[in-house]
Design an enzyme around this catalytic site. Sequence first.
Site, PDB file in Angstrom:
ATOM      1  N   ASP A   1      38.476  36.584  35.094  1.00 39.53           N
ATOM      2  CA  ASP A   1      39.769  36.596  35.779  1.00 39.53           C
ATOM      3  C   ASP A   1      40.847  35.977  34.896  1.00 39.53           C
ATOM      4  O   ASP A   1      41.993  36.422  34.881  1.00 39.53           O
ATOM      5  CB  ASP A   1      39.657  35.840  37.098  1.00 39.53           C
ATOM      6  CG  ASP A   1      40.901  35.996  37.972  1.00 39.53           C
ATOM      7  OD1 ASP A   1      41.467  37.105  37.993  1.00 39.53           O
ATOM      8  OD2 ASP A   1      41.301  35.019  38.623  1.00 39.53           O
TER       9      ASP A   1
ATOM     10  N   ARG B   1      53.804  48.978  39.621  1.00 41.24           N
ATOM     11  CA  ARG B   1      53.508  47.547  39.581  1.00 41.24           C
ATOM     12  C   ARG B   1      52.051  47.263  39.239  1.00 41.24           C
ATOM     13  O   ARG B   1      51.684  46.113  39.034  1.00 41.24           O
ATOM     14  CB  ARG B   1      53.831  46.907  40.945  1.00 41.24           C
ATOM     15  CG  ARG B   1      55.302  46.925  41.327  1.00 41.24           C
ATOM     16  CD  ARG B   1      55.465  46.434  42.752  1.00 41.24           C
ATOM     17  NE  ARG B   1      54.818  45.141  42.948  1.00 41.24           N
ATOM     18  CZ  ARG B   1      54.147  44.803  44.059  1.00 41.24           C
ATOM     19  NH1 ARG B   1      54.016  45.672  45.049  1.00 41.24           N
ATOM     20  NH2 ARG B   1      53.614  43.600  44.158  1.00 41.24           N
ATOM     21  N   LYS B   2      51.215  48.283  39.161  1.00 41.45           N
ATOM     22  CA  LYS B   2      49.779  48.095  38.989  1.00 41.45           C
ATOM     23  C   LYS B   2      49.373  48.122  37.518  1.00 41.45           C
ATOM     24  O   LYS B   2      49.852  48.959  36.744  1.00 41.45           O
ATOM     25  CB  LYS B   2      49.009  49.177  39.756  1.00 41.45           C
ATOM     26  CG  LYS B   2      49.260  49.174  41.253  1.00 41.45           C
ATOM     27  CD  LYS B   2      48.520  50.313  41.936  1.00 41.45           C
ATOM     28  CE  LYS B   2      48.768  50.318  43.433  1.00 41.45           C
ATOM     29  NZ  LYS B   2      48.065  51.445  44.100  1.00 41.45           N
TER      30      LYS B   2
END
Length: 254
Positions: A174, A219-220
């Site tokens: 992450d 936005r991805k």
Amino acid sequence: MTRSVGRIFSGFRCFGSLPFGNPPLKTQCSSVLFRTTSERTLMHALPKIFGRKPRDFSLPNSSWGKEMMQLYNHYNRLSKETTEGQEDHGEQWTRLPSYNRTLKYATGGVYLSKIIQSKARLFTRNIRDPGASFEYVIFFRQDKLKCACIFQAGHLLEGAPGHVHGGAIATMIDTITGTHASLLSAPVMTANLNINYRSPIPLGSTVLIESILDKEDGRKRYISCRVTSTDGSKLHTEATGLFLSISVSHLLKR
């Protein structure tokens, strides 16, 4: 407290424009700065708060093993060298500095983090004991299509006996994919993270975590990631992530 801090920073502005040979002005500024005991205490603490040089946790330290240093030197050379006579197509690498909490070292961020959020810490940089937990450094290509993270797992990250905890691996995935996404369009938030564990990582070993931008859609940001041995011969973990670019106002909502 808000008024007190306001008066203190008013005092800083006063000192900034203060002619050293003007005692009346010095007396006037002192009356602004030292009205209460709490303000005097804070004033004594401010030089320590603002004057301390931040520690860059991505630089080598005594806990780094041979493989960690070899990979670090490899990417560090690529970050400084460009083949003579050839064009740079974004393949040169750049090391990202890493602090306890990046906000502290942004313009104005030190005030927010040290005064308002004085107890906040970046999770992966919370342990100051070198080598005890997350030892890592991230490099990114100038075209920002790829990031590489060199990760050495310390003894506090044990899960199954002798191996790195799956949650610690997920944290690093992450961290690097999120960092990669933020280089493309900061700030971002993790929307989805899919992880497949292939083989365990021995505790204390060094691995290479590579992330690649797969696709951008509004936005991805779609990013894939692989965790391998340092020579790339063994696949430990693979993952895909979806990150959404957001506004700063969204981050400030409580």
